[in-house]
Design a protein around this motif. Sequence first.
Motif, PDB file in Angstrom:
ATOM      1  N   UNK A  53      42.977  54.310  45.279  1.00 39.36           N
ATOM      2  CA  UNK A  53      42.789  53.901  43.837  1.00 39.36           C
ATOM      3  C   UNK A  53      43.201  52.840  43.516  1.00 39.36           C
ATOM      4  N   UNK A  54      44.412  52.414  43.973  1.00 39.91           N
ATOM      5  CA  UNK A  54      44.733  51.086  43.616  1.00 39.91           C
ATOM      6  C   UNK A  54      43.641  49.886  44.045  1.00 39.91           C
ATOM      7  N   UNK A  55      43.138  50.117  45.369  1.00 42.56           N
ATOM      8  CA  UNK A  55      42.154  49.456  45.985  1.00 42.56           C
ATOM      9  C   UNK A  55      40.790  49.017  44.961  1.00 42.56           C
ATOM     10  N   UNK A  56      40.517  50.408  44.806  1.00 44.26           N
ATOM     11  CA  UNK A  56      39.309  50.437  43.886  1.00 44.26           C
ATOM     12  C   UNK A  56      39.591  49.784  42.449  1.00 44.26           C
ATOM     13  N   UNK A  57      40.645  49.918  42.063  1.00 44.71           N
ATOM     14  CA  UNK A  57      41.049  49.303  40.600  1.00 44.71           C
ATOM     15  C   UNK A  57      41.003  47.775  40.785  1.00 44.71           C
ATOM     16  N   UNK A  58      41.590  47.534  41.760  1.00 47.28           N
ATOM     17  CA  UNK A  58      41.716  46.088  42.124  1.00 47.28           C
ATOM     18  C   UNK A  58      40.346  45.330  42.272  1.00 47.28           C
ATOM     19  N   UNK A  59      39.569  45.982  42.980  1.00 52.15           N
ATOM     20  CA  UNK A  59      38.109  45.454  43.120  1.00 52.15           C
ATOM     21  C   UNK A  59      37.450  45.406  41.737  1.00 52.15           C
ATOM     22  N   UNK A  60      37.526  46.591  41.156  1.00 49.49           N
ATOM     23  CA  UNK A  60      36.790  46.571  39.852  1.00 49.49           C
ATOM     24  C   UNK A  60      37.264  45.735  38.782  1.00 49.49           C
ATOM     25  N   UNK A  61      38.583  45.377  38.876  1.00 50.02           N
ATOM     26  CA  UNK A  61      39.158  44.480  37.903  1.00 50.02           C
ATOM     27  C   UNK A  61      39.146  43.150  38.139  1.00 50.02           C
ATOM     28  N   UNK A  63      38.132  41.797  41.505  1.00 48.19           N
ATOM     29  CA  UNK A  63      37.296  41.787  42.232  1.00 48.19           C
ATOM     30  C   UNK A  63      37.687  41.609  43.865  1.00 48.19           C
ATOM     31  N   UNK A  64      36.685  41.694  44.644  1.00 50.58           N
ATOM     32  CA  UNK A  64      37.072  41.706  46.203  1.00 50.58           C
ATOM     33  C   UNK A  64      37.469  40.509  46.819  1.00 50.58           C
ATOM     34  N   UNK A  65      37.832  39.592  45.844  1.00 48.62           N
ATOM     35  CA  UNK A  65      38.430  38.274  46.473  1.00 48.62           C
ATOM     36  C   UNK A  65      39.509  37.867  45.775  1.00 48.62           C
ATOM     37  N   UNK A  66      40.203  38.939  45.230  1.00 51.03           N
ATOM     38  CA  UNK A  66      41.448  38.519  44.606  1.00 51.03           C
ATOM     39  C   UNK A  66      42.414  38.709  45.409  1.00 51.03           C
ATOM     40  N   UNK A  67      43.876  38.207  44.993  1.00 46.07           N
ATOM     41  CA  UNK A  67      45.008  38.116  45.604  1.00 46.07           C
ATOM     42  C   UNK A  67      45.424  39.806  45.647  1.00 46.07           C
ATOM     43  N   UNK A  68      45.277  40.400  44.421  1.00 39.74           N
ATOM     44  CA  UNK A  68      45.624  41.992  44.219  1.00 39.74           C
ATOM     45  C   UNK A  68      44.897  42.759  45.215  1.00 39.74           C
ATOM     46  N   UNK A  69      43.430  42.565  45.320  1.00 36.27           N
ATOM     47  CA  UNK A  69      42.761  43.337  46.390  1.00 36.27           C
ATOM     48  C   UNK A  69      43.385  42.781  47.767  1.00 36.27           C
ATOM     49  N   UNK A  70      43.597  41.911  48.104  1.00 37.82           N
ATOM     50  CA  UNK A  70      43.961  41.524  49.359  1.00 37.82           C
ATOM     51  C   UNK A  70      45.530  41.996  49.525  1.00 37.82           C
ATOM     52  N   UNK A  71      46.555  42.164  48.618  1.00 37.01           N
ATOM     53  CA  UNK A  71      47.752  42.666  48.457  1.00 37.01           C
ATOM     54  C   UNK A  71      47.548  44.175  48.825  1.00 37.01           C
ATOM     55  N   UNK A  72      46.904  44.777  48.340  1.00 37.62           N
ATOM     56  CA  UNK A  72      46.758  46.361  48.281  1.00 37.62           C
ATOM     57  C   UNK A  72      46.001  46.556  49.785  1.00 37.62           C
TER      58      UNK A  72
END
Length: 170
Positions: A53-61, A63-72
Amino acid sequence: KDINTMSNIRRSIRDELRDEPAHEGPRLTRKRTGTIDRFHVPEALMKPSDYRAALGIAERTLGADSALFADVGVSLGGFLRVRGKLSEADANLSNAVAVRRRLFGDEHSSVLVALRAAAAVASDRGGYDAAEAMQREVLAARRRLAGDDDRIGMIDRNNLAVTLMNRGKL
């Protein structure tokens, strides 16, 4: 990004987490590291569905090239490794390494953390050549950044030694 954009992103993450039915426990919290907003998901509270869920939220919010997406992705990769889902862990960690390299460069500590985790998964899968190459890259970068007597660098040397023993090279 400007401050209004970051405020809107944080608000969007909070709203998504509040509205996410499968995600009732942990909340993303913000931590300021220099000028970069970092988000933290409390690991002790996580379930597989929480990570996804956190990965999906990070990607939607963000993008897949964000630090948050990579952290999760790094957290999910570690979580999957512990549960023996090595191919899925490898995919998440490889992606996180690539994103972090693009964002921070090859020798940033967050890149080295993700690369260290990816090497552990490669070793667990029996991919000792790949694990050794990643561990050598991490160790060389640590030496350049912190010298030979760095505590984390000593752990990296030990990780490499274990891999070399597994390969019969030590």
